[in-house]
Structure formats: structure tokens, C-alpha cells
Design an enzyme around this catalytic site. Structure first.
Site, PDB file in Angstrom:
ATOM      1  N   ASN A 208      -5.052  10.114   5.480  1.00 33.42           N
ATOM      2  CA  ASN A 208      -6.438   9.739   5.208  1.00 33.42           C
ATOM      3  C   ASN A 208      -7.011   9.052   6.441  1.00 33.42           C
ATOM      4  OD1 ASN A 208      -5.872   6.766   4.958  1.00 33.42           O
ATOM      5  ND2 ASN A 208      -4.658   7.488   3.214  1.00 33.42           N
ATOM      6  N   LYS A 286       8.698  24.573  10.686  1.00 30.38           N
ATOM      7  CA  LYS A 286       7.254  24.776  10.723  1.00 30.38           C
ATOM      8  C   LYS A 286       6.876  26.009   9.909  1.00 30.38           C
ATOM      9  CE  LYS A 286       3.344  25.570  13.806  1.00 30.38           C
ATOM     10  NZ  LYS A 286       2.906  25.800  15.198  1.00 30.38           N
ATOM     11  N   PRO A 303       5.033   6.805  -5.387  1.00 25.89           N
ATOM     12  CA  PRO A 303       5.194   5.542  -6.120  1.00 25.89           C
ATOM     13  C   PRO A 303       3.917   4.713  -6.057  1.00 25.89           C
ATOM     14  CG  PRO A 303       6.437   5.513  -4.053  1.00 25.89           C
ATOM     15  CD  PRO A 303       5.983   6.919  -4.262  1.00 25.89           C
ATOM     16  N   ASP A 304       3.564   4.089  -7.164  1.00 23.99           N
ATOM     17  CA  ASP A 304       2.385   3.230  -7.242  1.00 23.99           C
ATOM     18  C   ASP A 304       2.838   1.802  -6.932  1.00 23.99           C
ATOM     19  OD1 ASP A 304       0.145   1.708  -7.947  1.00 23.99           O
ATOM     20  OD2 ASP A 304      -0.475   3.180  -9.459  1.00 23.99           O
ATOM     21  N   ILE A 305       2.760   1.427  -5.676  1.00 20.98           N
ATOM     22  CA  ILE A 305       3.307   0.153  -5.217  1.00 20.98           C
ATOM     23  C   ILE A 305       2.572  -1.019  -5.854  1.00 20.98           C
ATOM     24  CG2 ILE A 305       3.807  -1.266  -3.194  1.00 20.98           C
ATOM     25  CD1 ILE A 305       3.839   1.365  -1.550  1.00 20.98           C
ATOM     26  N   LEU A 306       1.248  -0.968  -5.832  1.00 17.68           N
ATOM     27  CA  LEU A 306       0.450  -2.075  -6.356  1.00 17.68           C
ATOM     28  C   LEU A 306       0.729  -2.297  -7.844  1.00 17.68           C
ATOM     29  CD1 LEU A 306      -1.809  -4.190  -6.088  1.00 17.68           C
ATOM     30  CD2 LEU A 306      -3.460  -2.333  -6.470  1.00 17.68           C
ATOM     31  N   PHE A 323      -6.678  -3.339  -2.967  1.00 18.04           N
ATOM     32  CA  PHE A 323      -7.906  -2.863  -2.325  1.00 18.04           C
ATOM     33  C   PHE A 323      -8.326  -1.557  -2.987  1.00 18.04           C
ATOM     34  CE2 PHE A 323      -7.095  -6.126   0.581  1.00 18.04           C
ATOM     35  CZ  PHE A 323      -8.091  -6.204   1.548  1.00 18.04           C
ATOM     36  N   LYS A 337      -9.828  -0.050 -11.924  1.00 14.78           N
ATOM     37  CA  LYS A 337      -8.565  -0.015 -11.179  1.00 14.78           C
ATOM     38  C   LYS A 337      -7.805  -1.322 -11.358  1.00 14.78           C
ATOM     39  CE  LYS A 337      -6.571   0.714  -6.582  1.00 14.78           C
ATOM     40  NZ  LYS A 337      -6.804   1.160  -5.189  1.00 14.78           N
ATOM     41  N   LYS A 341      -4.004  -1.398 -12.755  1.00 12.83           N
ATOM     42  CA  LYS A 341      -2.914  -1.854 -11.887  1.00 12.83           C
ATOM     43  C   LYS A 341      -2.318  -3.170 -12.350  1.00 12.83           C
ATOM     44  CE  LYS A 341      -3.750   1.586  -9.016  1.00 12.83           C
ATOM     45  NZ  LYS A 341      -2.831   2.724  -8.847  1.00 12.83           N
TER      46      LYS A 341
END
Length: 398
Positions: A208, A286, A303-306, A323, A337, A341
Site C-alpha cells: 500500500n 517468477k 493476522p489481525d494484530i490490533l 489507526f 473499527k 478491534k
């Protein structure tokens, strides 16, 4: 406060020397005594008279001044302070310090002391990035010299990048930390930053537009308040901050593992833009074009760390800050969110292209907490970081 503390302030020769006058004023407001030393080059930018007037003390200038030597020899001068601050620390001064040169009063004082030294570098971005300066920086850090800054921004020469001297209040905060005065002294804080890169094959990846600038600024601001910061960063555009433990990662899974290794902490600030998905089976070779058309990529959830840290039953940080980068309905999406979370705060912003925030030097955030949505004015990312760090300090110490 810095009451009864003595600061030996060495002012180097650079346009940033004008900030030293405000630095003196800020230190004096907090009760510190400031003894100034000017290099010959510094006198091209600020006068000994103005410095002496603000400090209320004689401005020392000459290594071979017999009157000064009779009243206070340079050895005694170098050891009578609680802290030596070099601001601005020019490339020339850093070079002298790193190589042990002592050919003027400033460099001799720095060689003749066993007092802790804090440097605030200031120079052109090309000079800061030069291999010689970076070698000198590494050597000085190995020698135990501490640093505050430099910051990134516009310079007097018209260029942009790292090399701006930290603002006077940032230097004051760093001085307070060095003298054990910071509000977060003894606190351990984890900060994640930057994007993650999820490989498709050995040469391609999903990523991103996060530059890592805001997370880096937050880590620097927390350290300036005395926190021990563990900085976990993906492949960011901006260099990691100095003076803290830096853990570099590439993927979301690596970041998750690094977060686990850093725990326990008093607070976690999760500013990283972690990819939601990864390629389930990345190729070890490749991928090539073929007559069969585009290759099919199967995705898996990262994985959803937060969320995981926020819901820890044991070892959860006292404060968890997430964030949220949104492009529409910012408050509504960020509030939702926060609920999903389970974190304490969400720092939300609008990163739609028209704002210029993603990858830019400014930010406009909304702090979502139990108290509701608090909108902050648009400001530089360093200013956002300082305001957030102050709020974190208040939350951890109240």
C-alpha cells in the site's frame, strides 16, 4: 522541570543556530542554568552578546583566552555541567567528535569531559546522507553520545529531507529525558509503522502507499518524553528514528511475530498499514506470461494484530491505540473499527487522494475514544505525533 540543572550549550555554525536562542529561553523558563559556548562559525549567525544576555552568563568562545583559563579552565568548564548539549551539531562538529579532534574550545570541551552529551544535528540533506556523516553518527552512538533529530522538512537551502534541527521544545524534552525528567521515563511503548509487503513471487508483492512517516514521528515523540520505544517497521520510505530498538520486517506475519516478541509493554501504538490479505501460496519462482492467461491468485487473511493484542486476557497493554485510514465516512467507519478491534483509541484520518495526506508531510486526524470523536486541526505529522504522545503520557500517568 529542570531546576538546579546545569546545561553546557555548545552552539555550532549553521543557520539553525538561531533556534539556540529560543532553546536557551525555554531552558531558563524551566529553571535550568545554561553556560554557552560558541564556535567561530556560530558567531556568523548569532552574537555572543545576545547569547550572554539570554543565559545571564558569559559566552565562552576562545580556547586560548587567558582570563577564562584563570577563572575557569576548559577542563573544569566541561565537567561542571549535568549535560552537554550540542545544538546545532554541524557535520564539522560531528566529524571532530567522532575522530577525536580538539582544535578549538568546543571540540576540546567535548574531548575533555565525562559528562553525558546530547547532539541535535542540523545540516543539508546531502551532508546528512553522506557516508562520512553516517559513519560519524554510528561511531558517536557507539561512544554513548545521544541524539535528538534531525527532522525532515524544507531547508534554508531550498532542499527537502532529513537534516532540519529539532525544534527547541523537542530538544528540551530530550534534555528532560536524559536528566530523568520525562513523563514517560520507565515506561515501555511499542510502535508499529509503515506498510507490509506480501509476496506474490520473488520479485512481486502486494503493498500500500503508506510512507511510515506518521508512525516514525510518533515513535520519536514518545522517546522524547522518556519512553523506552520498541519500533517495529515494515519497508517504509522514511528512515527509522534514532535512539531506540528498531525491528525491521516485511510481511504481516513477521510483524505479528515481532509484536509478540516485544510484549509486555505499557502501551501499544499500531500505526502500521498492515495488509489485510496475502497470497495463500506465493510462488518461489517468477511467474511468467503464458497462453493460458493471467495466473489465478488465491488469497488468505493476514493476522489481525490490533484485534489480537486488544483482546489479550493476560499481558494486554494498559493503552492500545489503533489507526484507521479511511476514504469516506471517516468517523462512522473508524468508530465501528474501534468496536470491532476492541482497542482503547483509534486515530482516524481521511486518506482520499484529494487530501494529499497519504505520503504527504501533513495530517488531519480524529481521535476516537470513549469520549467520542475529537477532531484535530490539520498540522505537520511531527506536531500530530507530539500531541498524541502527550495524550498517551497523560493516560499512562494519570
Amino acid at each position: 522541570m529542570l531546576a538546579s540543572k546545569r546545561i553546557l550549550l555548545i552552539i555550532g555554525g549553521g543557520i539553525a543556530a538561531y533556534k539556540s536562542l529560543d532553546l536557551i529561553r525555554r531552558l531558563r523558563e524551566r529553571g535550568a542554568a545554561v553556560t554557552p559556548v560558541l564556535t567561530r562559525a556560530a558567531e556568523e549567525f548569532v552574537t555572543p552578546l545576545s547569547v550572554a544576555a539570554l543565559t545571564g552568563e558569559k559566552a565562552y568562545r576562545d580556547l586560548f583566552d587567558l582570563t577564562d583559563e584563570a577563572e575557569m579552565g576548559h577542563i573544569q568548564l566541561s565537567r561542571s555541567a549535568d549535560l552537554i548539549v550540542v545544538a546545532p551539531a554541524t557535520a564539522d562538529l560531528m566529524g571532530k567528535m567522532a575522530t577525536g579532534l580538539a582544535n578549538d574550545l568546543a571540540s576540546t570541551l567535548l574531548m575533555a569531559t565525562d559528562t553525558p552529551v546530547l547532539c541535535a544535528p542540523a545540516m543539508n540533506v546531502r551532508m546528512w546522507d553522506h557516508p562520512a556523516t553516517q559513519r560519524n553518527l554510528n561511531q558517536l552512538q557507539a561512544d554513548g553520545v545521544r541524539f535528538v533529530g534531525p527532522n525532515e522538512g524544507d531547508m534554508a537551502c531550498g532542499e527537502y529531507g532529513p537534516g532540519r534541527m529539532s525544534e527547541p521544545l523537542e530538544i528540551v524534552a530530550a534534555i528532560e529525558v536524559e536528566l530523568g525528567q520525562g513523563p514517560l521515563s520507565g515506561r515501555r511503548v511499542l510502535v508499529t509503522s509503515g506498510p507490509t509487503h506480501e509476496p506474490i513471487d520473488p520479485v512481486r508483492y502486494i503493498a500500500n502507499r503508506s510512507s511510515g512517516a506518521q508512525g516514525t514521528a510518533v515513535a520519536r515523540a514518545l522517546a522524547a518524553l522518556g519512553a523506552e520505544v520498541i519500533f517495529v517497521t515494515g519497508p517504509a520510505d522514511v528512515p527509522p528514528p534514532l535512539g531506540m530498538q528498531v525491528v525491521k520486517v516485511e510481511t504481516a506475519q513477521q510483524m505479528s511475530d515481532a509484536v509478540d516478541a516485544a510484549l509486555p509493554v505499557d502501551a501499544g501504538v499500531f500505526a502500521a498499514a498492515v495488509a489485510d490479505w496475502r497470497v495463500a501460496r506465493a510462488s518461489d519462482k517468477k511467474l511468467k506470461k503464458s497462453r493460458d492467461g493471467m495466473p489465478a491468485l488465491e488469497f488468505a487473511e493476514n493476522p489481525d494484530i490490533l484485534k489480537r493484542v486488544s483482546h489479550m486476557e493476560t499481558g494486554r497493554p494498559a493503552l492500545v491505540v489503533g489507526f484507521a485510514a479511511e476514504t469516506d465516512n471517516v468517523v462512522e467507519h473508524a468508530t465501528a473499527k474501534r468496536g470491532r478491534k476492541g482497542c482503547d483509541w483509534i486515530v482516524a484520518n481521511d486518506v482520499s487522494p484529494a487530501t494529499g495526506i497519504m505520503g504527504g508531510s501533513e495530517n488531519a486526524v480524529i481521535l476516537i475514544s470513549d469520549s467520542g470523536a475529537e477532531e484535530w486541526p490539520r498540522m505537520g505529522k511531527d506536531a500530530v505525533a507530539e500531541r498524541l504522545a502527550a495524550r498517551i503520557a497523560d493516560a499512562l500517568t494519570s
